[in-house]
Design a protein around this motif. Structure first.
Motif, short mmCIF file in Angstrom:
data_model
loop_
_atom_site.label_atom_id
_atom_site.label_comp_id
_atom_site.label_asym_id
_atom_site.label_seq_id
_atom_site.Cartn_x
_atom_site.Cartn_y
_atom_site.Cartn_z
N LEU A 61 1.04 -1.17 -0.02
CA LEU A 61 0.12 0.03 0.16
C LEU A 61 0.73 1.25 -0.12
CD1 LEU A 61 -2.72 1.60 0.48
CD2 LEU A 61 -2.17 1.20 2.88
N GLN A 62 0.60 2.26 -0.87
CA GLN A 62 1.36 3.35 -1.10
C GLN A 62 0.28 4.40 -1.06
OE1 GLN A 62 3.58 1.99 -4.34
NE2 GLN A 62 5.31 2.98 -3.29
N ILE A 63 0.50 5.79 -0.41
CA ILE A 63 -0.46 6.73 -0.17
C ILE A 63 0.51 7.87 -0.43
CG2 ILE A 63 -2.06 8.12 1.06
CD1 ILE A 63 -2.09 5.48 2.86
N ALA A 64 -0.14 8.76 -1.24
CA ALA A 64 0.31 10.13 -1.69
C ALA A 64 -0.43 11.20 -1.35
CB ALA A 64 0.93 10.15 -3.18
N GLY A 65 -0.06 12.08 -0.63
CA GLY A 65 -0.99 13.13 -0.15
C GLY A 65 -1.51 12.76 1.09
N VAL A 124 3.39 8.94 -10.23
CA VAL A 124 2.86 10.05 -10.75
C VAL A 124 1.78 10.94 -9.76
CG1 VAL A 124 0.70 10.41 -12.37
CG2 VAL A 124 2.63 8.79 -12.92
N ALA A 125 1.18 10.12 -8.92
CA ALA A 125 0.22 10.92 -7.86
C ALA A 125 1.24 11.90 -7.47
CB ALA A 125 -0.25 9.98 -7.14
N ARG A 126 2.20 11.68 -6.60
CA ARG A 126 3.34 12.51 -6.03
C ARG A 126 3.52 13.60 -6.90
NH1 ARG A 126 7.61 8.45 -3.48
NH2 ARG A 126 9.14 10.37 -3.35
N ARG A 127 3.86 13.55 -8.09
CA ARG A 127 3.92 14.69 -9.01
C ARG A 127 2.81 15.55 -9.12
NH1 ARG A 127 7.36 12.35 -13.99
NH2 ARG A 127 7.38 14.50 -14.54
N ALA A 175 2.40 17.36 -6.09
CA ALA A 175 3.38 18.45 -5.94
C ALA A 175 3.31 19.75 -6.84
CB ALA A 175 4.81 17.88 -6.13
N GLY A 176 2.72 19.50 -7.97
CA GLY A 176 2.58 20.56 -8.89
C GLY A 176 1.27 21.00 -9.26
N ARG A 177 0.44 20.72 -8.23
CA ARG A 177 -0.95 21.01 -8.01
C ARG A 177 -1.57 21.04 -9.39
NH1 ARG A 177 -2.46 22.35 -2.73
NH2 ARG A 177 -0.50 22.44 -1.49
N ASP A 183 -3.56 8.79 -20.22
CA ASP A 183 -2.17 8.49 -19.82
C ASP A 183 -1.85 9.76 -18.76
OD1 ASP A 183 0.52 8.17 -19.42
OD2 ASP A 183 1.00 7.94 -21.40
N LEU A 184 -1.69 9.15 -17.47
CA LEU A 184 -1.40 10.41 -16.48
C LEU A 184 -0.07 10.76 -16.75
CD1 LEU A 184 -3.05 8.46 -13.34
CD2 LEU A 184 -3.96 10.16 -14.75
N LYS A 185 0.95 10.07 -17.22
CA LYS A 185 2.25 10.49 -17.20
C LYS A 185 2.20 11.52 -18.34
CE LYS A 185 5.02 6.45 -15.86
NZ LYS A 185 6.15 5.47 -16.28
N ALA A 186 1.39 11.44 -19.21
CA ALA A 186 1.24 12.29 -20.56
C ALA A 186 0.78 13.75 -19.93
CB ALA A 186 0.48 11.60 -21.63
N ARG A 187 -0.19 13.48 -18.82
CA ARG A 187 -0.90 14.83 -18.39
C ARG A 187 0.30 15.31 -17.71
NH1 ARG A 187 -5.72 16.26 -16.59
NH2 ARG A 187 -6.36 15.48 -18.69
N LEU A 188 1.09 14.74 -16.76
CA LEU A 188 2.35 15.46 -16.37
C LEU A 188 3.14 16.26 -17.14
CD1 LEU A 188 3.60 12.78 -13.97
CD2 LEU A 188 2.42 14.87 -13.31
N GLY A 189 3.47 15.57 -18.44
CA GLY A 189 4.25 16.20 -19.55
C GLY A 189 3.60 17.37 -20.10
N ALA A 190 2.32 17.41 -20.15
CA ALA A 190 1.62 18.50 -20.79
C ALA A 190 1.53 19.94 -19.79
CB ALA A 190 0.44 18.36 -21.03
#
Length: 411
Positions: A334-338, A381-384, A387-389, A403-410
């Motif tokens: 189990l991992q929790i971010a936020g 991905v959740a941590r990023r 962090a970036g709001r 794609d959540l990683k793509a959302r980060l890149g965008a």
């Protein structure tokens, strides 16, 4: 900052150690003294309820660094050196034996302690807790001989231990006062998943079960009685009902305490010569709308330590790290971010039936936290995102085609 007293750190756990290490990494040249109240070198606590109990690591493997590290980095470590008073005007701490130690800056990394179970019989032999190496040793010594365990409290530590015991074919009953496991930290969907997974592994649960006394014979625990009169037999009782911050030292010195030692955004108390970090500190978290927040997590202690060390090395900054946590319970990571709790909406990404999925938790329409099981990529991905709001609508989080990683890149 460097003077005749140097920097004194009270508490030799993960946070206290990290302050010392980060001070040296950042160029601090003065003296550093790490005061611990246990008779062993600084060590990791998380493996105590997992790898250490199963024999996958030993006491040496728990050590944060080899003893040579401290000499090489000019970090003085004193074991069995409990601090009993802070004399703020004189800028010194006093040890239990009466010795006074001066400081230029004091860092309180006093951590927390197990909350005691306030019922008759709690002092019987065989009623144990699990936070220190000594407590883990006491449990490990008995695992081969016990057949029935009662765990009081369905929190992280209790369930980690329950999973270890069940894997050894020990009958495990978990008694929990609330209506679900890990209720203080998890969403209902994730609680339900863990309940089902543990039950499938043979662990029994009783919810809404208040413990009224521990039964015993010849000074040793033999069972637990709940408020409805049910008696659950036990060879060992593991109590895991939360922790209490070790803030009494600060309170006695006149520092503000409110569910922890009160600090500002840079982890400084009202006394400019005293900081507090880790489990014992209540700081204004941007992930709780600035409310005073006390977090019991290795990440929090380590990042607090780095923040304080940077300030003491002349690089002050507010503490804004994303909180994250983990718990290994049998085959489930189990991992929790936020800070997922409280929340008012949840969406699930992935199939819980596969044993690998995430729950995205929202508060007021904004992503508050993400709970992941066996999905480390979702966690990172959740941590990023946090962090970036970076905005992520609930319907987007739930859609595996996005794609959540793509959302980060965008972003």
């Amino acid at each position: 900052m460097s003077g005749p007293g140097g920097i004194v750190i009270v508490g030799a756990g993960q946070g206290g150690f990290q302050v010392a290490a980060s001070l040296r990494e950042g160029g601090y040249a003065g003296s550093i003294l790490l005061l611990g109240d246990e008779p062993v070198p600084p060590y990791q606590r998380p493996p105590l309820s997992k790898a250490y109990l199963t024999g996958k690591t030993d006491a040496v493997g728990l050590q944060l660094r080899p003893e040579s590290f401290y000499a090489d980095h000019r970090i003085a470590v004193r074991r069995d050196a409990p601090v009993v008073a802070i004399e703020r005007e004189a800028r010194r701490v006093r040890l239990a034996g009466g010795e006074a130690i001066p400081y230029d800056h004091l860092v309180l990394a006093t951590g927390s302690r197990n909350r005691p179970l306030p019922v008759p019989g709690a002092d019987l032999a065989g009623v144990l807790q699990l936070r220190t190496l000594a407590e883990a040793d006491a449990i490990r010594a008995r695992l081969a001989e016990i057949r029935r365990v009662v765990v009081v409290g369905a929190g992280f530590i209790g369930l980690e231990f329950a999973a270890v015991a069940a894997a050894r074919a020990i009958a495990v009953t978990v008694l929990e006062a609330t209506d679900r496991p890990m209720a203080r930290a998890l969403s209902r969907p994730m609680s339900a998943f863990f309940r089902a997974a543990h039950e499938a592994a043979g662990i029994s649960f009783a919810f809404g079960a208040g413990v009224v006394r521990i039964l015993g014979e010849d000074g040793r625990a033999t069972g637990v009685e709940t408020a409805d009169g049910t008696v659950v037999p036990a060879d060992l009782v593991l109590v895991g009902i939360g922790v209490v911050p070790n803030a009494e030292l600060a309170a006695a010195a006149g520092l503000a305490v409110d569910n922890g030692i009160v600090v500002d955004s840079q982890l400084l108390t009202a006394d400019p010569a005293i900081s507090a970090i880790g489990d014992c500190a209540a700081y204004p978290s941007p992930f709780a709308e600035g409310a005073p927040t006390r977090i019991e997590a290795v990440q929090n202690a380590v990042d607090h330590a780095r923040c304080v060390a940077a300030r003491l090395n002349g690089r002050p900054a507010a503490y804004t790290a994303v909180p994250w946590f983990w718990s290994d319970q049998g085959p489930l990571k189990l991992q929790i971010a936020g800070l997922a709790v409280p929340h008012d909406e949840t969406v699930t990404r992935g199939d819980p039936g596969s044993g690998a999925f995430s729950v995205f938790c929202y508060r007021g329409g904004h992503l508050a936290g993400v709970e992941s099981v066996n999905k480390p990529a979702d966690h990172m991905v959740a941590r990023r995102l946090l962090a970036g709001r970076i905005p992520l609508a609930p319907q987007e989080a739930a859609d595996p085609a996005i794609d959540l990683k793509a959302r980060l890149g965008a972003a």
